[in-house]
Design a protein around this motif. Structure first.
Motif, PDB file in Angstrom:
ATOM      1  N   GLU A 193      62.242 102.625  88.076  1.00  0.00           N
ATOM      2  CA  GLU A 193      61.432 102.745  86.833  1.00  0.00           C
ATOM      3  C   GLU A 193      59.975 102.319  86.773  1.00  0.00           C
ATOM      4  O   GLU A 193      59.005 103.256  86.297  1.00  0.00           O
ATOM      5  N   LYS A 216      68.762 106.890  85.049  1.00  0.00           N
ATOM      6  CA  LYS A 216      69.933 106.699  84.360  1.00  0.00           C
ATOM      7  C   LYS A 216      71.037 106.303  85.456  1.00  0.00           C
ATOM      8  O   LYS A 216      71.093 106.365  86.593  1.00  0.00           O
ATOM      9  N   ASN A 231      57.618 105.237  87.175  1.00  0.00           N
ATOM     10  CA  ASN A 231      57.407 106.253  86.069  1.00  0.00           C
ATOM     11  C   ASN A 231      58.547 107.259  86.367  1.00  0.00           C
ATOM     12  O   ASN A 231      58.207 108.446  86.249  1.00  0.00           O
ATOM     13  N   ASN A 264      62.416 108.603  85.251  1.00  0.00           N
ATOM     14  CA  ASN A 264      63.533 108.052  84.301  1.00  0.00           C
ATOM     15  C   ASN A 264      64.801 107.903  85.230  1.00  0.00           C
ATOM     16  O   ASN A 264      65.049 108.952  85.783  1.00  0.00           O
ATOM     17  N   GLU A 292      64.559 113.549  87.546  1.00  0.00           N
ATOM     18  CA  GLU A 292      65.246 112.234  87.081  1.00  0.00           C
ATOM     19  C   GLU A 292      65.866 111.772  88.162  1.00  0.00           C
ATOM     20  O   GLU A 292      66.498 112.256  89.122  1.00  0.00           O
TER      21      GLU A 292
END
Length: 150
Positions: A113, A120, A116, A118, A71
């Motif tokens: 994003e 934050k 693909n 993730n 991520e």
């Protein structure tokens, strides 16, 4: 546009009541300069999404973030564009104005994003507490000018 990438085993950001955290992946410190463009955001997102710095079964840095289900924690940081040439207090006139920088920062995260991943974030323009465990340690600086990787 400059991005400081740190490969992490975990990272967390807190700002007021907002908190985001990731496990394995990248902590990105994202600086938007006065001359930064949407093209810079596109090429940097693509380059970062495809960067291979995770170890394979032979211990070689050969895997990208997708291959390890990693991520990203993306933190805006205008201080990357600090000028320290004169005096003892850094100047920040090389950073893009906040209203414009926010749009490019959000676009950069959207581009990440689109691969693909993730993603934050922290809170743009806010004081944040960031903690991380740098894995390696591996820290790489990415830069783009006029849509070209530097």
């Amino acid at each position: 546009m400059k991005v400081v990438l740190q490969k992490v085993s975990q990272a967390k950001v807190t700002s007021g009541n907002i908190q985001n955290e990731i496990n394995q992946g990248y902590l990105l410190l994202v600086g938007i300069g006065e001359s930064s463009t949407y093209s810079d955001a596109e090429v940097l997102a693509k380059k970062i999404a495809k960067t291979r710095i995770f170890e394979d079964e032979n211990g070689k840095m050969n895997l990208d973030i997708h291959q390890v289900n990693g991520e990203i924690l993306s933190i805006s940081q205008f201080t990357i564009y600090a000028s320290v040439k004169k005096g003892n207090r850094p100047g920040f006139s090389n950073a893009k104005r906040p209203e414009e920088a926010l749009k490019i920062y959000e676009y950069f995260n959207e581009q990440l994003e689109s691969y693909n991943i993730n993603v934050k974030t922290g809170e743009f323009g806010a004081h944040m507490d960031v903690s991380l465990t740098n894995d390696g340690p591996i820290t790489i600086i990415f830069e783009s000018k006029e849509g070209n990787i530097q």
